[in-house]
Structures are given as structure tokens and as C-alpha cells.
Design an enzyme around this catalytic site. Structure first.
Site, mmCIF file in Angstrom:
data_model
loop_
_atom_site.group_PDB
_atom_site.id
_atom_site.type_symbol
_atom_site.label_atom_id
_atom_site.label_comp_id
_atom_site.label_asym_id
_atom_site.label_seq_id
_atom_site.Cartn_x
_atom_site.Cartn_y
_atom_site.Cartn_z
ATOM 1 N N HIS A 57 0.862 -1.217 -0.004
ATOM 2 C CA HIS A 57 -0.215 0.531 0.104
ATOM 3 C C HIS A 57 0.618 1.235 0.401
ATOM 4 C CE1 HIS A 57 -4.231 -1.833 1.547
ATOM 5 N NE2 HIS A 57 -3.415 -2.325 0.598
ATOM 6 N N GLU A 80 1.197 3.891 1.657
ATOM 7 C CA GLU A 80 1.307 4.027 3.362
ATOM 8 C C GLU A 80 1.957 3.359 3.520
ATOM 9 O OE1 GLU A 80 -1.888 3.457 2.203
ATOM 10 O OE2 GLU A 80 -2.881 3.953 3.493
ATOM 11 N N CYS A 131 -5.901 2.061 5.584
ATOM 12 C CA CYS A 131 -6.593 0.252 5.967
ATOM 13 C C CYS A 131 -6.420 -0.272 7.820
ATOM 14 C CB CYS A 131 -6.721 -0.797 4.451
ATOM 15 S SG CYS A 131 -4.955 -0.965 5.388
ATOM 16 N N CYS A 177 -2.498 -0.138 7.607
ATOM 17 C CA CYS A 177 -1.845 0.860 7.543
ATOM 18 C C CYS A 177 -1.896 1.676 9.169
ATOM 19 C CB CYS A 177 -1.837 1.836 6.111
ATOM 20 S SG CYS A 177 -1.573 0.733 5.012
#
Lengths: 149, 149
Positions: free
Chosen positions: A56, A58, A86, A89
């Protein structure tokens, strides 16, 4: 005096990252990390390209930011993210003890708030910055995906 | 017929990984991923060595396992972990849709259960395998750390 470096300025930079993801047919999420008005890390979602659920935006920005700073804690740093993080993260941001996160669009199904994930008590949260622009990227991604089926 | 490949057999392999972390003065957590009685990924905590809060044993094993399989989902896979996963790692396991996780020691303060993190509905959980051995590694880490101060 005009302050050119505000939340909107930096969210636009995160949106540029999300656009990079969209151009690769990835779910368009972008993240940057800022300290003292300086961008020290950038990331965009690469889960399909890398075949890796951990890739992801992040997560990549956290790794890059810590590498830049030479320490694992992101104190005095702000992350700008186009979409609400999410669980994974938000959990990584918890460990980083980041000072502030600013996100654009909300994610009612997989976002950390409805999933009940805890951020670090020191972390300030701002939401809804350029929300429509951030959400429009997601809408465009799913529109293209449907057009392919 | 004796089945040599049981949860204890594989947890011992995860403990070997945790021992590697302890030898580097890292919080001793190890993880392996198994499919069809074959170990396809290993990882141990490297957060201090890499200056990276995302470098938990589980995260590295997830990335390595998906790379081995050539796909991002860890279906028909089991992860053996010496310690109950945190929010970040449980969140990553959620995305991976892993079939089963087996962990040794519980983590009442930072573990995913008390933190309220959600695993994927398809993921089966077994806990307490070689719990004492897994917890003993953690105790040894903090004993050494206190001895240095």
C-alpha cells in the site's frame, strides 16, 4: 503573508501519487510524508504490480520516510493520504508514532475507523481535505474496471 | 502412521526464526508460511536493524510467500508465528486471505485480539502452540535489555 504550504498544497502532491497508481491500473491511492514543509517520502499503491498485499502507498512511504530520517519513528511528520488508511496501514502508523495524518476520501467499508483500528494516542487526524478529488480517482478506477468486463 | 508435520513441528521452525531475531538484539518474533507441508517463506523481526516499523516477521513472510506463489493471496497457506500478531500484521493477513494462522504466545497489550483488529472471515486461528517456549524468548530479550541498563 500567504502560506503556500497548507494541507491542500500537500494533498495535491498525494493525489499526483494516486494518479501514478491509476496509470498502472492500480487502486489509486497516494501518500506523502512531510516534515517542516518538506516532502521526505512518497508512495503509491503497487499491490498488483508487486503481487504483494503489503504494498500500500502508506507502507511504502513509512519505510521511505524512516530511511530518510535514519530512525524508525516519524515524530514531527505528517502523512497526507488520498484515502482513509486500512487496518494494516493504521497499524503501521501506530508503530511509527507519526504526529499527524491528513486524508482525503473516507473508506466506510475497509477504513480503519469503522474497522476499529487504534492509532497512536499522539497522532492527530484531519479528514476530508480535497475529498471529492480523491474520491473521483477511485470512481474513475472502478468505472474503467467495469468497462473492461 | 506417524505424521511428522504437525503444528509443533512447524512452530519449532518459527521459533528458529525468532532465535535469529534474538541473536540480533531484535524483539524475538519469527514467522513461517507453509503450504502442503512445505515451508515457502520465513521471516524474523528486523525493525531495529532496518530502522523500519513495518519490518515485522509476518510482513516479511507475507511478501516472500506471495513472491514464491506468484500471486498476492495466501490461500491454502498457514502462517506459524511465535507471537500473536499486532494490528498491522493482522491487517496484512486480512488482505492476504490466508487460510490459517497458528501462533504461540499471546500479546495482551498489542495483540490484534485485544486491539480489535479483524482477520478475514475465511481465516482459521489456532493459538497456544509451544506457548511457553515462544514466551520464554520474549522474557529472555527483556532480561538482556534490563541487564544492559
Amino acid at each position: 503573508m500567504i502560506e503556500p504550504y497548507d494541507d491542500i498544497y500537500f494533498m495535491k502532491k498525494a493525489i499526483q501519487e494516486a494518479q501514478e497508481a491509476l496509470d498502472r491500473n492500480e487502486i489509486p491511492v497516494g501518500a506523502i510524508i512531510v516534515t517542516q514543509n518538506r516532502i521526505i517520502a512518497r508512495g503509491h499503491n503497487l499491490t498488483e504490480t508487486l503481487n504483494d498485499v503489503t504494498a500500500h502507498a502508506e507502507m511504502q512511504a513509512i519505510t521511505a520516510g524512516a530511511s530518510f530520517l535514519g530512525g524508525k519513528y516519524l515524530k514531527d511528520c505528517t502523512m497526507y493520504i488520498t484515502l482513509e488508511p486500512c487496518q494494516m496501514c493504521a497499524g503501521a502508523l501506530y508503530w511509527s508514532q507519526i504526529s499527524k495524518i491528513v486524508f482525503g476520501a473516507s473508506d466506510s467499508s475497509r477504513g480503519y475507523r469503522n474497522m476499529g483500528t487504534q492509532l497512536h494516542p499522539k497522532t492527530e487526524v484531519v479528514s476530508g481535505i480535497l475529498e471529492n478529488e480523491c474520491a473521483a480517482l477511485m470512481t474513475e478506477f472502478f468505472r474503467r474496471k467495469r468497462a473492461l468486463n
